[in-house]
Design a protein around this motif. Sequence first.
Motif, PDB file in Angstrom:
ATOM      1  N   GLU A  39       0.766  -1.154   0.290  1.00  0.00           N
ATOM      2  CA  GLU A  39      -0.019   0.051   0.088  1.00  0.00           C
ATOM      3  C   GLU A  39       0.888   1.342  -0.176  1.00  0.00           C
ATOM      4  O   GLU A  39       0.400   2.429  -0.562  1.00  0.00           O
ATOM      5  CB  GLU A  39      -1.020   0.048   1.207  1.00  0.00           C
ATOM      6  CG  GLU A  39      -1.985  -0.965   1.096  1.00  0.00           C
ATOM      7  CD  GLU A  39      -3.200  -0.994   2.345  1.00  0.00           C
ATOM      8  OE1 GLU A  39      -2.919  -0.025   3.104  1.00  0.00           O
ATOM      9  OE2 GLU A  39      -4.085  -1.793   2.188  1.00  0.00           O
ATOM     10  N   SER A  42       1.875   2.156  -3.537  1.00  0.00           N
ATOM     11  CA  SER A  42       0.602   2.483  -4.332  1.00  0.00           C
ATOM     12  C   SER A  42       0.301   4.066  -4.175  1.00  0.00           C
ATOM     13  O   SER A  42      -0.518   4.514  -4.875  1.00  0.00           O
ATOM     14  CB  SER A  42      -0.516   1.524  -3.886  1.00  0.00           C
ATOM     15  OG  SER A  42      -1.267   2.064  -2.685  1.00  0.00           O
ATOM     16  N   ARG A  46       1.760   2.716  -9.708  1.00  0.00           N
ATOM     17  CA  ARG A  46       0.912   1.811 -10.237  1.00  0.00           C
ATOM     18  C   ARG A  46       1.813   0.470 -10.413  1.00  0.00           C
ATOM     19  O   ARG A  46       2.740   0.567 -11.031  1.00  0.00           O
ATOM     20  CB  ARG A  46       0.199   2.105 -11.379  1.00  0.00           C
ATOM     21  CG  ARG A  46      -0.792   3.132 -11.384  1.00  0.00           C
ATOM     22  CD  ARG A  46      -1.392   3.745 -12.585  1.00  0.00           C
ATOM     23  NE  ARG A  46      -1.939   2.864 -13.344  1.00  0.00           N
ATOM     24  CZ  ARG A  46      -1.735   2.473 -14.722  1.00  0.00           C
ATOM     25  NH1 ARG A  46      -1.388   3.377 -15.329  1.00  0.00           N
ATOM     26  NH2 ARG A  46      -2.515   1.498 -15.228  1.00  0.00           N
ATOM     27  N   PRO A  59      -3.668  -5.525  -7.921  1.00  0.00           N
ATOM     28  CA  PRO A  59      -4.035  -5.021  -6.614  1.00  0.00           C
ATOM     29  C   PRO A  59      -2.847  -5.409  -5.645  1.00  0.00           C
ATOM     30  O   PRO A  59      -2.182  -6.180  -5.887  1.00  0.00           O
ATOM     31  CB  PRO A  59      -5.236  -5.708  -6.377  1.00  0.00           C
ATOM     32  CG  PRO A  59      -5.456  -6.886  -7.369  1.00  0.00           C
ATOM     33  CD  PRO A  59      -4.453  -6.760  -8.640  1.00  0.00           C
ATOM     34  N   CYS A 138      -6.932   5.818  -9.993  1.00  0.00           N
ATOM     35  CA  CYS A 138      -6.718   5.658  -8.678  1.00  0.00           C
ATOM     36  C   CYS A 138      -7.767   5.091  -7.917  1.00  0.00           C
ATOM     37  O   CYS A 138      -9.008   5.382  -8.244  1.00  0.00           O
ATOM     38  CB  CYS A 138      -6.601   7.227  -7.896  1.00  0.00           C
ATOM     39  SG  CYS A 138      -4.974   7.973  -8.538  1.00  0.00           S
ATOM     40  N   ASP A 139      -7.894   4.362  -6.537  1.00  0.00           N
ATOM     41  CA  ASP A 139      -8.946   3.812  -5.903  1.00  0.00           C
ATOM     42  C   ASP A 139      -9.246   4.900  -4.961  1.00  0.00           C
ATOM     43  O   ASP A 139     -10.627   5.292  -4.745  1.00  0.00           O
ATOM     44  CB  ASP A 139      -8.474   2.843  -5.148  1.00  0.00           C
ATOM     45  CG  ASP A 139      -7.951   1.492  -5.963  1.00  0.00           C
ATOM     46  OD1 ASP A 139      -8.649   1.272  -7.102  1.00  0.00           O
ATOM     47  OD2 ASP A 139      -7.141   0.753  -5.671  1.00  0.00           O
ATOM     48  N   CYS A 140      -8.391   5.631  -4.524  1.00  0.00           N
ATOM     49  CA  CYS A 140      -8.602   6.838  -3.342  1.00  0.00           C
ATOM     50  C   CYS A 140      -7.898   7.959  -3.799  1.00  0.00           C
ATOM     51  O   CYS A 140      -6.749   8.040  -3.008  1.00  0.00           O
ATOM     52  CB  CYS A 140      -8.648   6.230  -1.994  1.00  0.00           C
ATOM     53  SG  CYS A 140      -9.174   7.292  -0.707  1.00  0.00           S
TER      54      CYS A 140
END
Length: 154
Positions: A39, A42, A46, A59, A138-140
């Motif tokens: 994490e 990230s 990527r 992921p 992006c996820d967040c």
Amino acid sequence: MTQSIVVQVGQCGNQIGCRFWDLALREHSSINKQGVYDEAMSSFFRNVDTRYENHSDIPCGNAKGKIRSLKARAVLVDMEEGVVSQMVKGPLRGIFDHQQLITDVSGSGNNWAVGHMMYGPKYREQISETVRKAAEACDCLQCFFVMHSMGGGQ
């Protein structure tokens, strides 16, 4: 975990960005000795699977957590392609996604007005679209870092 996108603009912004990415990679490699995509990585990178033509993201935290190929969450913009092409040919060449590089050949010659009046309208849509695509990956999304000079050269 949150992600950040770095937008590097002009010669100064791209030179600062080059040093930033070099330092970020060194820091992660000194802490993450197993080469596992976690994490913390990230936030600025990527993890993509380059075995396929359409680079799909891998992921965090699964059996495929090993790093395939890191790609910087960055958009590089310069109307004189010299600094960006040096970065793409240099030791950091593998971390930049070529779809996130926006360059021209002539440059604005350290003239802010030329960049603002001529290149701004010409590339506005392309820059917005490239930044939008980076944000969608992006996820967040937490923030944008914008690196550029304040004075327009010399």
